[in-house]
Motif scaffolding. Sequence first.
Motif, mmCIF file in Angstrom:
data_model
loop_
_atom_site.group_PDB
_atom_site.id
_atom_site.type_symbol
_atom_site.label_atom_id
_atom_site.label_comp_id
_atom_site.label_asym_id
_atom_site.label_seq_id
_atom_site.Cartn_x
_atom_site.Cartn_y
_atom_site.Cartn_z
ATOM 1 N N LYS A 145 8.284 -8.420 -3.527
ATOM 2 C CA LYS A 145 8.097 -9.794 -3.061
ATOM 3 C C LYS A 145 8.088 -9.901 -1.550
ATOM 4 O O LYS A 145 8.609 -10.853 -0.963
ATOM 5 N N GLY A 146 7.528 -8.896 -0.886
ATOM 6 C CA GLY A 146 7.436 -8.938 0.566
ATOM 7 C C GLY A 146 8.763 -8.767 1.271
ATOM 8 O O GLY A 146 8.856 -8.947 2.471
ATOM 9 N N MET A 203 9.919 2.005 -1.268
ATOM 10 C CA MET A 203 8.570 1.743 -0.761
ATOM 11 C C MET A 203 7.849 3.044 -0.499
ATOM 12 O O MET A 203 8.465 4.108 -0.402
ATOM 13 N N THR A 204 6.518 2.944 -0.405
ATOM 14 C CA THR A 204 5.710 4.138 -0.169
ATOM 15 C C THR A 204 5.431 4.267 1.327
ATOM 16 O O THR A 204 5.663 3.343 2.100
ATOM 17 N N LEU A 205 4.890 5.413 1.719
ATOM 18 C CA LEU A 205 4.645 5.678 3.143
ATOM 19 C C LEU A 205 3.695 4.664 3.766
ATOM 20 O O LEU A 205 3.893 4.234 4.898
ATOM 21 N N VAL A 206 2.649 4.282 3.018
ATOM 22 C CA VAL A 206 1.701 3.316 3.561
ATOM 23 C C VAL A 206 2.382 1.972 3.795
ATOM 24 O O VAL A 206 2.146 1.299 4.806
ATOM 25 N N ALA A 230 -1.618 -7.093 -10.722
ATOM 26 C CA ALA A 230 -0.798 -6.244 -11.594
ATOM 27 C C ALA A 230 0.674 -6.378 -11.201
ATOM 28 O O ALA A 230 1.554 -6.490 -12.061
ATOM 29 N N GLY A 231 0.929 -6.402 -9.892
ATOM 30 C CA GLY A 231 2.302 -6.585 -9.417
ATOM 31 C C GLY A 231 2.859 -7.942 -9.804
ATOM 32 O O GLY A 231 4.026 -8.072 -10.177
ATOM 33 N N VAL A 243 3.308 -2.500 -4.665
ATOM 34 C CA VAL A 243 4.600 -2.385 -3.981
ATOM 35 C C VAL A 243 4.947 -3.718 -3.317
ATOM 36 O O VAL A 243 6.051 -4.242 -3.466
ATOM 37 N N ASP A 244 3.970 -4.275 -2.600
ATOM 38 C CA ASP A 244 4.235 -5.492 -1.837
ATOM 39 C C ASP A 244 4.601 -6.667 -2.739
ATOM 40 O O ASP A 244 5.482 -7.460 -2.398
#
Lengths: 290, 293
Positions: B237-238, B245-248, B120-121, B232-233
Amino acid sequence: MTATLKPRKRLRLSTVMDHIVLTLGALFMLVPMLMVLQLSTVPDAEIIQRGPSLHIGDQLDDNFVKAMFEASGFSGKNTGVSMLMNSFILGIGFAVGKIILGMMAAYAIVYFRLRFATLAFWAIFTTLLLPLEVRILPSYEIVQSLGMLNTYQGLIIPLIASATATFFFRQFFMSVPEELVEAARIDGAGPVKFFIDILVPLSRTMIAAMFIIMFVYGWNQYLWPTMITTEEDMYTLVRGIKQIIQVFEGTNLPEYGRGNLLALIAVIPPVLIVVFFQSWFVKGLTESDK
Amino acid sequence: MKRALFSNIWLPVALLLPQLVIIAVFFYWPAGYAVQSSFYLQDPFGFGSTFVGAGNYQSLFRNNEYLKIANFTLWFTVIVTFFSLAIALILAVKADRVIRGAKTYRTLLMWVYAVAPPVAGFIAVIMFNQSWGPLTEFFALFGYRFQVGVNFNDTAFAMILTSIWKQVPVNFIFFLSGLQSIPRSVREAALIDNRSASGRFWTVTFPLLAPTGFFLLIINITYALFDTFGIVDTVVKGEPGNNPMTLVYKVYVDGFRGNDLGGSSAQSVVLMALVLALTFVQFRLVERRIHYT
């Protein structure tokens, strides 16, 4: 059903509205994937010039050959074929492992009188509370210290360490009539025979539903494979996605066609399973999570 | 518990053992290890560690960057949860009503369940490509230059949109099955009592769906917190940089890239506490108060 009490004309208007909303929803879901499909049929040069369009090209087979048999990484080992194989190993290994362990544990908890059954029950069900993501780093260190990096065991087993399947089968076993056990005992069947000859066949639909959900879950794993597999021949398709994007960034003539086709291949097997076994899947999903 | 039980002793132990061993090694050990190392300061080169008590937690909550990420995660979770539930509910109500093509709509609206978050990303990266992405071009029509990966808000928008797209199908499946389990007699009674469709929805259907809705609320919060990692990642794109970004994701970046085991573990423990609190809410509040059936 709403039809009975309403005048005919209003009914038709509201039905048309329903269909418009549903069609818009379906398009919202479908269009991004159709774009990926379109992009995997046209030459890369065309994509770089004009991006996605309505033009269906003839490059699908070329891109397919490139995607499946040419490697994109540095070691030359992560071809589409090897990533596809790893994805299947992860998906099937995870689903089968989880179902077997879950059924065994659930059988022990439901059908045996055990002194430490309550303790075992809570020890297992606490795992439902914490997803792997929150203990990702220590899990990595432990797998590393066990020498399981870049192995299928290291990939699959830590993911199995949660009780979703056990919980699901426990619920199901509790609903199986008790008379069955008594009847089996009178006929002289021991616990092993009862499990294999009666309980497993009875659970067929549940096993199928669990398998679909777990296969999709395992296939789609990303964070864990990203950490645990550093060697390119261990990459799964979903793990390989990031590398595809990074290759896009770094090159003058990115191979968009191939990248899009790999993304498509990463999506097709789980989607087909969910679509074809829809009723089992929906049943398993809505009944297991509650 | 069952009345008619087998009285074998070793068989159940043997049946339970594999599961217990796996969760001991891969669940309790790492969870305990996370709690323990959250109280230590790890040497970045791996030469031992020092006990710092609550030091890691204190520096965490004094860290502006961490608080900013926590704040973003909160908004991200609220927006993703709200829109994916709302869109799914509308679609489920419509899909429950139509007769023609009901099965086709159902299939078309649920297949995205099987799409992996990073895929999806990936699609978002294409959609928002700087030079030819269809959505970038769409925003350009209004004179807005959309820059994913550069502009904080634009990147956040792309993440949120993608996360909603990915989550609508799950909610749709649950809402539809919830709607279909409402007895025919109830619907017919409602039809007689209340002629307006929206009135019927708010007074009858919506309350009857409340248990499903609350269950989904927890599921969606967990999804937004944890399962969006892949989105997110790939969208950033890393390269976290100044991107949202999220907490995880922060746990991953600090622990795995920054080699800060203590700080990352403290963050893990904070997340564990958050999940436990959510589960507690789910069991206590929701299960007790919402009873309509």
